[in-house]
Design a protein around this motif. Structure first.
Motif, PDB file in Angstrom:
ATOM      1  N   UNK A 224      34.944  24.309  57.678  1.00  0.00           N
ATOM      2  CA  UNK A 224      34.631  23.289  56.681  1.00  0.00           C
ATOM      3  C   UNK A 224      35.723  23.188  55.625  1.00  0.00           C
ATOM      4  N   UNK A 225      35.980  21.956  55.211  1.00  0.00           N
ATOM      5  CA  UNK A 225      36.956  21.742  54.143  1.00  0.00           C
ATOM      6  C   UNK A 225      36.410  22.225  52.808  1.00  0.00           C
ATOM      7  N   UNK A 226      35.079  22.175  52.643  1.00  0.00           N
ATOM      8  CA  UNK A 226      34.474  22.592  51.378  1.00  0.00           C
ATOM      9  C   UNK A 226      34.769  24.055  51.080  1.00  0.00           C
ATOM     10  N   UNK A 227      34.640  24.919  52.105  1.00  0.00           N
ATOM     11  CA  UNK A 227      34.898  26.346  51.895  1.00  0.00           C
ATOM     12  C   UNK A 227      36.330  26.575  51.426  1.00  0.00           C
ATOM     13  N   UNK A 228      37.267  25.882  52.045  1.00  0.00           N
ATOM     14  CA  UNK A 228      38.668  26.025  51.651  1.00  0.00           C
ATOM     15  C   UNK A 228      38.888  25.511  50.228  1.00  0.00           C
ATOM     16  N   UNK A 229      38.197  24.423  49.860  1.00  0.00           N
ATOM     17  CA  UNK A 229      38.341  23.857  48.524  1.00  0.00           C
ATOM     18  C   UNK A 229      37.770  24.783  47.460  1.00  0.00           C
ATOM     19  N   UNK A 230      36.583  25.350  47.743  1.00  0.00           N
ATOM     20  CA  UNK A 230      35.982  26.302  46.808  1.00  0.00           C
ATOM     21  C   UNK A 230      36.901  27.505  46.618  1.00  0.00           C
ATOM     22  N   UNK A 231      37.412  28.030  47.726  1.00  0.00           N
ATOM     23  CA  UNK A 231      38.302  29.195  47.655  1.00  0.00           C
ATOM     24  C   UNK A 231      39.547  28.874  46.829  1.00  0.00           C
ATOM     25  N   UNK A 232      40.102  27.695  47.050  1.00  0.00           N
ATOM     26  CA  UNK A 232      41.313  27.305  46.308  1.00  0.00           C
ATOM     27  C   UNK A 232      41.025  27.177  44.814  1.00  0.00           C
ATOM     28  N   UNK A 233      39.899  26.541  44.472  1.00  0.00           N
ATOM     29  CA  UNK A 233      39.556  26.375  43.063  1.00  0.00           C
ATOM     30  C   UNK A 233      39.309  27.710  42.375  1.00  0.00           C
ATOM     31  N   UNK A 234      38.607  28.601  43.062  1.00  0.00           N
ATOM     32  CA  UNK A 234      38.334  29.921  42.482  1.00  0.00           C
ATOM     33  C   UNK A 234      39.634  30.685  42.275  1.00  0.00           C
ATOM     34  N   UNK A 235      40.533  30.643  43.253  1.00  0.00           N
ATOM     35  CA  UNK A 235      41.820  31.349  43.117  1.00  0.00           C
ATOM     36  C   UNK A 235      42.653  30.759  41.987  1.00  0.00           C
ATOM     37  N   UNK A 236      42.668  29.418  41.883  1.00  0.00           N
ATOM     38  CA  UNK A 236      43.444  28.780  40.814  1.00  0.00           C
ATOM     39  C   UNK A 236      42.906  29.154  39.435  1.00  0.00           C
ATOM     40  N   UNK A 237      41.588  29.298  39.332  1.00  0.00           N
ATOM     41  CA  UNK A 237      40.986  29.573  38.029  1.00  0.00           C
ATOM     42  C   UNK A 237      41.072  31.047  37.641  1.00  0.00           C
ATOM     43  N   UNK A 238      40.789  31.929  38.586  1.00  0.00           N
ATOM     44  CA  UNK A 238      40.683  33.350  38.255  1.00  0.00           C
ATOM     45  C   UNK A 238      41.944  34.161  38.570  1.00  0.00           C
ATOM     46  N   UNK A 239      42.840  33.610  39.387  1.00  0.00           N
ATOM     47  CA  UNK A 239      44.107  34.292  39.628  1.00  0.00           C
ATOM     48  C   UNK A 239      43.994  35.585  40.406  1.00  0.00           C
ATOM     49  N   UNK A 240      44.654  36.617  39.912  1.00  0.00           N
ATOM     50  CA  UNK A 240      44.846  37.854  40.667  1.00  0.00           C
ATOM     51  C   UNK A 240      43.599  38.689  40.863  1.00  0.00           C
ATOM     52  N   UNK A 241      42.515  38.402  40.133  1.00  0.00           N
ATOM     53  CA  UNK A 241      41.316  39.214  40.332  1.00  0.00           C
ATOM     54  C   UNK A 241      40.586  38.834  41.625  1.00  0.00           C
ATOM     55  N   UNK A 242      40.971  37.714  42.238  1.00  0.00           N
ATOM     56  CA  UNK A 242      40.349  37.296  43.498  1.00  0.00           C
ATOM     57  C   UNK A 242      41.017  38.038  44.651  1.00  0.00           C
ATOM     58  N   UNK A 243      40.221  38.729  45.453  1.00  0.00           N
ATOM     59  CA  UNK A 243      40.787  39.449  46.601  1.00  0.00           C
ATOM     60  C   UNK A 243      41.373  38.464  47.606  1.00  0.00           C
ATOM     61  N   UNK A 244      42.458  38.876  48.259  1.00  0.00           N
ATOM     62  CA  UNK A 244      43.040  38.057  49.328  1.00  0.00           C
ATOM     63  C   UNK A 244      42.067  37.906  50.488  1.00  0.00           C
ATOM     64  N   UNK A 245      41.337  38.962  50.771  1.00  0.00           N
ATOM     65  CA  UNK A 245      40.401  38.956  51.893  1.00  0.00           C
ATOM     66  C   UNK A 245      39.191  38.091  51.571  1.00  0.00           C
ATOM     67  N   UNK A 246      38.786  37.269  52.535  1.00  0.00           N
ATOM     68  CA  UNK A 246      37.529  36.524  52.419  1.00  0.00           C
ATOM     69  C   UNK A 246      36.575  37.051  53.484  1.00  0.00           C
ATOM     70  N   UNK A 247      35.286  37.009  53.175  1.00  0.00           N
ATOM     71  CA  UNK A 247      34.272  37.505  54.106  1.00  0.00           C
ATOM     72  C   UNK A 247      33.702  36.314  54.882  1.00  0.00           C
ATOM     73  N   UNK A 248      33.865  36.295  56.196  1.00  0.00           N
ATOM     74  CA  UNK A 248      33.359  35.155  56.968  1.00  0.00           C
ATOM     75  C   UNK A 248      31.853  35.241  57.173  1.00  0.00           C
ATOM     76  N   UNK A 249      31.254  34.113  57.518  1.00  0.00           N
ATOM     77  CA  UNK A 249      29.856  34.148  57.969  1.00  0.00           C
ATOM     78  C   UNK A 249      29.803  34.961  59.248  1.00  0.00           C
TER      79      UNK A 249
END
Length: 290
Positions: A224-249
Motif C-alpha cells: 500500500x502507498x499509505x503505509x509508505x506515506x505514513x512511514x515517510x511522514x513519521x521519519x521526516x517529523x521525528x528523525x533519528x529516533x525512528x528505527x530503520x527496521x519496520x515490522x511487517x504484517x
C-alpha cells in the motif's frame, strides 16, 4: 496526515542519518547501565505488547538480561511469555496497590533464558481507581523499581495499557526512555500529539530524565502507498529516533501468543521474527554507541 503530526514535538539529541541496522551477532553489546524503557501509545492495536514481548525475547536470546513489566490489565504480555497470571498469582497489582516488593512477583519466562516477567492479573483493572487515593500515586512504580536490584538486568521493558491513565503515567514516571510503536495507517497518527504532550507534562513535573528514544513502525504493508506515506511522514517529523527496521504484517506474529510464546521461539524464521530481531539489534547497538 502531516497535520496529525504538527503537535508531536520530540527533542532530538542526535542529527544526521540514522545508524544503519547491523547484522545479527551471536551476542549483542550490552548497555553500561540498565535501560528502563516504557512502551506506550494510547491507541490500541498498534503493537505495544507484541513489540514488548518480541524485542525482550530477542534481546534475551542475544545475551542480555531482560525484565518485562506487564502493566496492562489484559495480561497479554504475561500470556505471550508463558507466565501463569490468574487472579491468585502475585502480580504488579500487589506492587502498586499493596506495596509488595518486585522481588516477590518477578518470575522467569519458561521458554527463554535471561528473560523475566512481572505479570499482570485482572486485579489490575481496578488499579486506576484504587491509585487515586494513594500517596504519590504517579510514582509508585518508580519507587518499586528503585527498591529493586535492577542492576542485574540490562533492560527493563514496561508494557502499557491502551490509555493515558494512571497506569501509563506510572510507566512514564518509572522509565528513562519511551518507545512508541506506530501502526502504518493514518488513524494511528491521531492522538500522537496528545501522547507527546503527556510526555512533556511528565517530564516537566515528575520525571526529567524521560525522553522519546525510539519510534517503531509496525504492521507495515509494503503493498500500500499509505503505509509508505505514513512511514515517510513519521521519519521526516521525528528523525533519528525512528528505527530503520519496520515490522511487517505477519500471521505468525499474531499466532504466537495463543501458544504462550513469542514469535522468536514460535517461528524464528518468519518475517515478523526476523524484523523484531533487527529492531532489537538496532536498539542494542545504538544504545551502546551512545
Amino acid at each position: 496526515m502531516r497535520e496529525a503530526l504538527k503537535d508531536a514535538n520530540v527533542s532530538r539529541e542526535t542529527t544526521g542519518t540514522a545508524l544503519k541496522t547491523r547484522p545479527i551477532d551471536k551476542e549483542w553489546p550490552r548497555p553500561d547501565r540498565c535501560r528502563v524503557i516504557t512502551i506506550a501509545n494510547q491507541k490500541g492495536g498498534v503493537g505495544k505488547t507484541t513489540s514488548s514481548v518480541n524485542i525482550a525475547a530477542s534481546l534475551a536470546m542475544h545475551g542480555a538480561q531482560v525484565l518485562v513489566v506487564d502493566l496492562d490489565p489484559q495480561g497479554n504480555a504475561s500470556t505471550a511469555l508463558g507466565i501463569d497470571h490468574h487472579a491468585e498469582i502475585p502480580s504488579i497489582y500487589d506492587v502498586l496497590i499493596e506495596d509488595a516488593a518486585l522481588d516477590d512477583i518477578v518470575v522467569p519466562a519458561p521458554e527463554i533464558p535471561n528473560l523475566h516477567c512481572a505479570p499482570a492479573t485482572l486485579n489490575l483493572a481496578g488499579a486506576e481507581i484504587e491509585l487515586v487515593s494513594k500517596v504519590a500515586r504517579e510514582s509508585r512504580l518508580r519507587r518499586a523499581l528503585e527498591s529493586y536490584d535492577t542492576d542485574k538486568f540490562d533492560y527493563v521493558l514496561i508494557d502499557c495499557p491502551p490509555s493515558l491513565g494512571l497506569l501509563t503515567v506510572n510507566a512514564l514516571v518509572g522509565g528513562d526512555e519511551l518507545l512508541i510503536p506506530i501502526q502504518c495507517e493514518y488513524y494511528a497518527l491521531e492522538g500522537l500529539g496528545q501522547l507527546i504532550r503527556t510526555v512533556d507534562l511528565v517530564k516537566a513535573h515528575l520525571n526529567q530524565k524521560l525522553k522519546v528514544s525510539t519510534i517503531l513502525l509496525t504492521m507495515y504493508d509494503a503493498r500500500t502507498r499509505l503505509a509508505a506515506q505514513v512511514a515517510e511522514d513519521v521519519r521526516n517529523h521525528f528523525g533519528d529516533v525512528v528505527l530503520n527496521t519496520v515490522i511487517p504484517r505477519s500471521v505468525r506474529v499474531s499466532e504466537a501468543p495463543s501458544y504462550g510464546q513469542s514469535v522468536m521461539t514460535y517461528d524464528p524464521g518468519s518475517s515478523g521474527a526476523l524484523a523484531y530481531s533487527e529492531a532489537a539489534s538496532e536498539m542494542a547497538h545504538t544504545g551502546a554507541a551512545k
